[in-house]
Motif scaffolding. Structure first.
Motif, PDB file in Angstrom:
ATOM      1  N   VAL A 155     -37.606  10.152 101.834  1.00  0.00           N
ATOM      2  CA  VAL A 155     -37.253   8.675 101.710  1.00  0.00           C
ATOM      3  C   VAL A 155     -36.608   8.145 103.074  1.00  0.00           C
ATOM      4  O   VAL A 155     -36.419   6.891 102.939  1.00  0.00           O
ATOM      5  N   LEU A 156     -36.447   9.074 104.009  1.00  0.00           N
ATOM      6  CA  LEU A 156     -35.867   8.448 105.296  1.00  0.00           C
ATOM      7  C   LEU A 156     -36.978   7.828 106.245  1.00  0.00           C
ATOM      8  O   LEU A 156     -36.607   7.080 107.126  1.00  0.00           O
ATOM      9  N   ASP A 157     -38.054   8.328 105.904  1.00  0.00           N
ATOM     10  CA  ASP A 157     -39.220   7.723 106.762  1.00  0.00           C
ATOM     11  C   ASP A 157     -40.429   7.002 106.100  1.00  0.00           C
ATOM     12  O   ASP A 157     -41.397   6.703 106.497  1.00  0.00           O
ATOM     13  N   ARG A 158     -40.203   6.809 104.831  1.00  0.00           N
ATOM     14  CA  ARG A 158     -41.279   6.324 104.016  1.00  0.00           C
ATOM     15  C   ARG A 158     -40.525   5.690 102.789  1.00  0.00           C
ATOM     16  O   ARG A 158     -39.456   6.005 102.763  1.00  0.00           O
ATOM     17  N   ARG A 159     -41.341   4.897 101.846  1.00  0.00           N
ATOM     18  CA  ARG A 159     -40.776   4.195 100.831  1.00  0.00           C
ATOM     19  C   ARG A 159     -41.638   4.958  99.535  1.00  0.00           C
ATOM     20  O   ARG A 159     -42.944   4.610  99.506  1.00  0.00           O
ATOM     21  N   ALA A 160     -41.068   5.227  98.604  1.00  0.00           N
ATOM     22  CA  ALA A 160     -41.619   5.888  97.406  1.00  0.00           C
ATOM     23  C   ALA A 160     -41.975   4.574  96.496  1.00  0.00           C
ATOM     24  O   ALA A 160     -41.269   3.558  96.180  1.00  0.00           O
ATOM     25  N   THR A 161     -43.175   4.671  96.213  1.00  0.00           N
ATOM     26  CA  THR A 161     -43.797   3.569  95.481  1.00  0.00           C
ATOM     27  C   THR A 161     -44.700   4.268  94.173  1.00  0.00           C
ATOM     28  O   THR A 161     -45.333   5.279  94.418  1.00  0.00           O
ATOM     29  N   VAL A 162     -44.548   3.433  93.062  1.00  0.00           N
ATOM     30  CA  VAL A 162     -45.263   4.085  91.815  1.00  0.00           C
ATOM     31  C   VAL A 162     -46.672   3.632  92.092  1.00  0.00           C
ATOM     32  O   VAL A 162     -46.884   2.505  92.079  1.00  0.00           O
ATOM     33  N   PRO A 163     -47.714   4.347  91.914  1.00  0.00           N
ATOM     34  CA  PRO A 163     -49.199   4.115  92.074  1.00  0.00           C
ATOM     35  C   PRO A 163     -49.462   2.934  90.976  1.00  0.00           C
ATOM     36  O   PRO A 163     -48.905   2.946  89.834  1.00  0.00           O
ATOM     37  N   ARG A 164     -50.332   2.095  91.392  1.00  0.00           N
ATOM     38  CA  ARG A 164     -50.686   1.064  90.644  1.00  0.00           C
ATOM     39  C   ARG A 164     -51.224   1.172  89.274  1.00  0.00           C
ATOM     40  O   ARG A 164     -50.975   0.930  88.244  1.00  0.00           O
ATOM     41  N   ARG A 165     -51.904   2.490  89.325  1.00  0.00           N
ATOM     42  CA  ARG A 165     -52.663   2.903  88.195  1.00  0.00           C
ATOM     43  C   ARG A 165     -51.452   3.366  87.085  1.00  0.00           C
ATOM     44  O   ARG A 165     -51.615   3.185  85.865  1.00  0.00           O
ATOM     45  N   THR A 166     -50.525   3.985  87.716  1.00  0.00           N
ATOM     46  CA  THR A 166     -49.398   4.404  86.607  1.00  0.00           C
ATOM     47  C   THR A 166     -48.805   3.242  86.266  1.00  0.00           C
ATOM     48  O   THR A 166     -48.499   3.082  84.892  1.00  0.00           O
ATOM     49  N   ARG A 167     -48.581   2.168  86.951  1.00  0.00           N
ATOM     50  CA  ARG A 167     -47.782   0.927  86.436  1.00  0.00           C
ATOM     51  C   ARG A 167     -48.595   0.340  85.356  1.00  0.00           C
ATOM     52  O   ARG A 167     -48.219   0.089  84.245  1.00  0.00           O
ATOM     53  N   ALA A 168     -49.882   0.332  85.663  1.00  0.00           N
ATOM     54  CA  ALA A 168     -50.852  -0.194  84.407  1.00  0.00           C
ATOM     55  C   ALA A 168     -50.406   0.574  83.148  1.00  0.00           C
ATOM     56  O   ALA A 168     -50.957  -0.060  82.126  1.00  0.00           O
ATOM     57  N   ALA A 169     -50.751   1.986  83.510  1.00  0.00           N
ATOM     58  CA  ALA A 169     -50.772   2.793  82.124  1.00  0.00           C
ATOM     59  C   ALA A 169     -49.416   2.223  81.341  1.00  0.00           C
ATOM     60  O   ALA A 169     -49.637   2.435  80.171  1.00  0.00           O
ATOM     61  N   VAL A 170     -48.554   2.426  82.111  1.00  0.00           N
ATOM     62  CA  VAL A 170     -47.185   2.147  81.552  1.00  0.00           C
ATOM     63  C   VAL A 170     -47.150   0.738  80.657  1.00  0.00           C
ATOM     64  O   VAL A 170     -46.725   0.628  79.248  1.00  0.00           O
ATOM     65  N   MET A 171     -47.882  -0.593  81.321  1.00  0.00           N
ATOM     66  CA  MET A 171     -47.662  -1.533  80.763  1.00  0.00           C
ATOM     67  C   MET A 171     -48.745  -1.785  79.570  1.00  0.00           C
ATOM     68  O   MET A 171     -48.409  -2.249  78.635  1.00  0.00           O
ATOM     69  N   ILE A 172     -49.623  -1.020  79.777  1.00  0.00           N
ATOM     70  CA  ILE A 172     -50.726  -0.953  78.340  1.00  0.00           C
ATOM     71  C   ILE A 172     -50.057  -0.216  77.397  1.00  0.00           C
ATOM     72  O   ILE A 172     -50.170  -0.771  76.081  1.00  0.00           O
ATOM     73  N   THR A 173     -49.515   0.876  77.653  1.00  0.00           N
ATOM     74  CA  THR A 173     -48.805   1.523  76.221  1.00  0.00           C
ATOM     75  C   THR A 173     -47.765   0.722  75.824  1.00  0.00           C
ATOM     76  O   THR A 173     -47.587   0.713  74.527  1.00  0.00           O
ATOM     77  N   GLU A 174     -46.765   0.130  76.595  1.00  0.00           N
ATOM     78  CA  GLU A 174     -45.779  -0.755  75.945  1.00  0.00           C
ATOM     79  C   GLU A 174     -46.279  -1.963  75.462  1.00  0.00           C
ATOM     80  O   GLU A 174     -45.774  -2.387  74.297  1.00  0.00           O
ATOM     81  N   TYR A 175     -47.484  -2.454  75.688  1.00  0.00           N
ATOM     82  CA  TYR A 175     -48.031  -3.753  75.167  1.00  0.00           C
ATOM     83  C   TYR A 175     -48.582  -3.300  74.000  1.00  0.00           C
ATOM     84  O   TYR A 175     -48.541  -4.133  72.875  1.00  0.00           O
ATOM     85  N   VAL A 176     -49.178  -2.051  73.897  1.00  0.00           N
ATOM     86  CA  VAL A 176     -49.839  -1.803  72.266  1.00  0.00           C
ATOM     87  C   VAL A 176     -48.708  -1.354  71.570  1.00  0.00           C
ATOM     88  O   VAL A 176     -48.772  -1.835  70.153  1.00  0.00           O
ATOM     89  N   ALA A 177     -47.548  -0.898  72.015  1.00  0.00           N
ATOM     90  CA  ALA A 177     -46.626  -0.438  71.060  1.00  0.00           C
ATOM     91  C   ALA A 177     -45.864  -1.753  70.461  1.00  0.00           C
ATOM     92  O   ALA A 177     -45.492  -2.060  69.696  1.00  0.00           O
ATOM     93  N   GLY A 178     -45.610  -2.809  71.519  1.00  0.00           N
ATOM     94  CA  GLY A 178     -45.053  -3.990  71.239  1.00  0.00           C
ATOM     95  C   GLY A 178     -46.191  -4.972  70.127  1.00  0.00           C
ATOM     96  O   GLY A 178     -45.503  -5.554  69.106  1.00  0.00           O
ATOM     97  N   SER A 179     -47.282  -4.681  70.407  1.00  0.00           N
ATOM     98  CA  SER A 179     -48.219  -5.356  69.331  1.00  0.00           C
ATOM     99  C   SER A 179     -48.059  -4.663  68.116  1.00  0.00           C
ATOM    100  O   SER A 179     -48.343  -5.499  66.993  1.00  0.00           O
ATOM    101  N   LEU A 180     -47.964  -3.495  67.998  1.00  0.00           N
ATOM    102  CA  LEU A 180     -47.875  -3.073  66.663  1.00  0.00           C
ATOM    103  C   LEU A 180     -46.317  -3.287  66.018  1.00  0.00           C
ATOM    104  O   LEU A 180     -46.382  -3.524  64.754  1.00  0.00           O
ATOM    105  N   LEU A 181     -45.340  -3.502  66.746  1.00  0.00           N
ATOM    106  CA  LEU A 181     -44.193  -3.877  66.056  1.00  0.00           C
ATOM    107  C   LEU A 181     -44.141  -5.159  65.651  1.00  0.00           C
ATOM    108  O   LEU A 181     -43.792  -5.479  64.702  1.00  0.00           O
ATOM    109  N   ARG A 182     -44.866  -5.951  66.486  1.00  0.00           N
ATOM    110  CA  ARG A 182     -45.174  -7.404  65.961  1.00  0.00           C
ATOM    111  C   ARG A 182     -45.941  -7.670  64.640  1.00  0.00           C
ATOM    112  O   ARG A 182     -45.741  -8.538  63.990  1.00  0.00           O
ATOM    113  N   LYS A 183     -46.759  -6.674  64.338  1.00  0.00           N
ATOM    114  CA  LYS A 183     -47.605  -6.769  62.994  1.00  0.00           C
ATOM    115  C   LYS A 183     -46.843  -6.227  61.908  1.00  0.00           C
ATOM    116  O   LYS A 183     -47.343  -6.162  60.793  1.00  0.00           O
ATOM    117  N   ARG A 184     -45.612  -5.478  62.285  1.00  0.00           N
ATOM    118  CA  ARG A 184     -45.060  -4.969  61.041  1.00  0.00           C
ATOM    119  C   ARG A 184     -44.511  -6.200  59.945  1.00  0.00           C
ATOM    120  O   ARG A 184     -44.440  -7.335  60.078  1.00  0.00           O
TER     121      ARG A 184
END
Length: 312
Positions: A283-312
């Motif tokens: 971390v002293l000579d570069r910046r750690a970043t989360v890959p875009r595909r990982t961010r997208a996967a997390v978002m999709i997972t939580e979006y689906v979870a949220g949709s299921l909760l809203r349908k209860r």
């Protein structure tokens, strides 16, 4: 408790919230992704919190490097104009005027304690050379926690009224989550902070592993990773993961419609630590970043979870 300010034109308020949303999208990628999972009626208020914090933080991080006196004036100006906006006199429609309009409306709408913002401004002054509060580095974790209360923990506490959370578990969990996010940033940004003459991870932690400022600067300059630095950073990551564990019970008391957005932020910030570890703590000579595909996967997972909760 404050009430919604009068004297702020509706068109100006719309523009103010839009500006805060732009700041969030431009500077807070992880934060912005998480807000997309929140109900639209709450999203603008979360943008207002971020917009004010980002605006003041930019004054500290950018202006203070070349002109500390201008940074002090900028922080004090944002502080005084927030109070003026709460009284219905927000001043010119410049960048400061936009963020204080949005924040004043949010504070009044959700009855957020003004003490949180006083603590935030005090911590920001701790970053500006020339103020009585200035601290370029911290000796102990206790000293750092004083800074983090105003710069991070209160952000989590400010969110609770917006998210309509009223549970005794929530405040300590929200404060821990704010601290976890900020500690994650401190670990990720060690190298960049050194360039600005700052060091947030406490000296006592570094020295316990035989690391001093000279060694950190050498690693920054050469790109080499000393084993002592790696061990110290591994310990810092472990302490930060402990904060995430303290925060996790708070996720369970969030309303169903809110939980996916906050859990997405919880997960994505934690993944930054994963990337730090995966890089061998470089971390002293570069910046750690989360890959875009990982961010997208997390978002999709939580979006689906949220949709299921809203349908209860």
């Amino acid at each position: 408790m404050p009430e919604r300010p009068t004297g702020i034109a509706a068109d100006d308020l719309t523009r103010a919230y839009a500006y805060c949303a732009e700041l969030t999208a431009e500077h807070g990628r992880t934060y912005n992704l998480a807000t997309r999972l929140l109900p639209a009626s709450r999203r603008h208020a979360v943008h207002a919190l971020y917009g004010f914090a980002r605006h003041v933080d930019d004054i500290v991080d950018v202006t203070a490097v070349d002109d500390p006196e201008a940074a002090i004036r900028g922080v004090d100006d944002a502080h005084s104009r927030l109070h003026a906006a709460l009284a219905g006199v927000p001043g010119p429609l410049d960048h400061t005027g936009l963020v204080v309009r949005a924040l004043a409306d949010t504070i009044g709408q959700y009855r957020i304690p003004i003490d949180y913002f006083e603590a935030f401004v005090r911590s920001m002054r701790m970053d500006v050379p020339g103020t009585p509060e200035f601290r370029p580095r911290y000796g102990t974790m206790e000293e750092l926690r004083e800074y983090m209360y105003g710069s991070a923990a209160v952000i989590g506490l400010e969110l609770l009224p917006i998210l309509d959370v009223d549970d005794p578990v929530a405040p300590p969990a929200a404060a821990a989550l704010g601290a976890a996010f900020q500690l994650t940033n401190f670990i990720r940004d060690v190298g960049e902070d050194l360039e600005r003459g700052r060091l947030y991870i406490p000296l006592e932690l570094w020295s316990a592993f035989g690391v001093d400022i000279d060694l950190l600067q050498e690693c920054r300059r050469t790109g080499a990773m000393d084993p002592r630095v790696r061990r110290a950073l591994a310990h810092a990551v472990a302490l930060t993961r402990a904060e995430y564990r303290k925060a996790e019970p708070g996720l369970e008391v969030l309303p169903d419609r809110i939980r996916p957005g906050i859990r997405a932020a919880f997960t994505l910030y934690g993944r930054i630590l994963d990337e730090v570890e995966r890089s061998g703590f470089r971390v002293l000579d570069r910046r750690a970043t989360v890959p875009r595909r990982t961010r997208a996967a997390v978002m999709i997972t939580e979006y689906v979870a949220g949709s299921l909760l809203r349908k209860r």
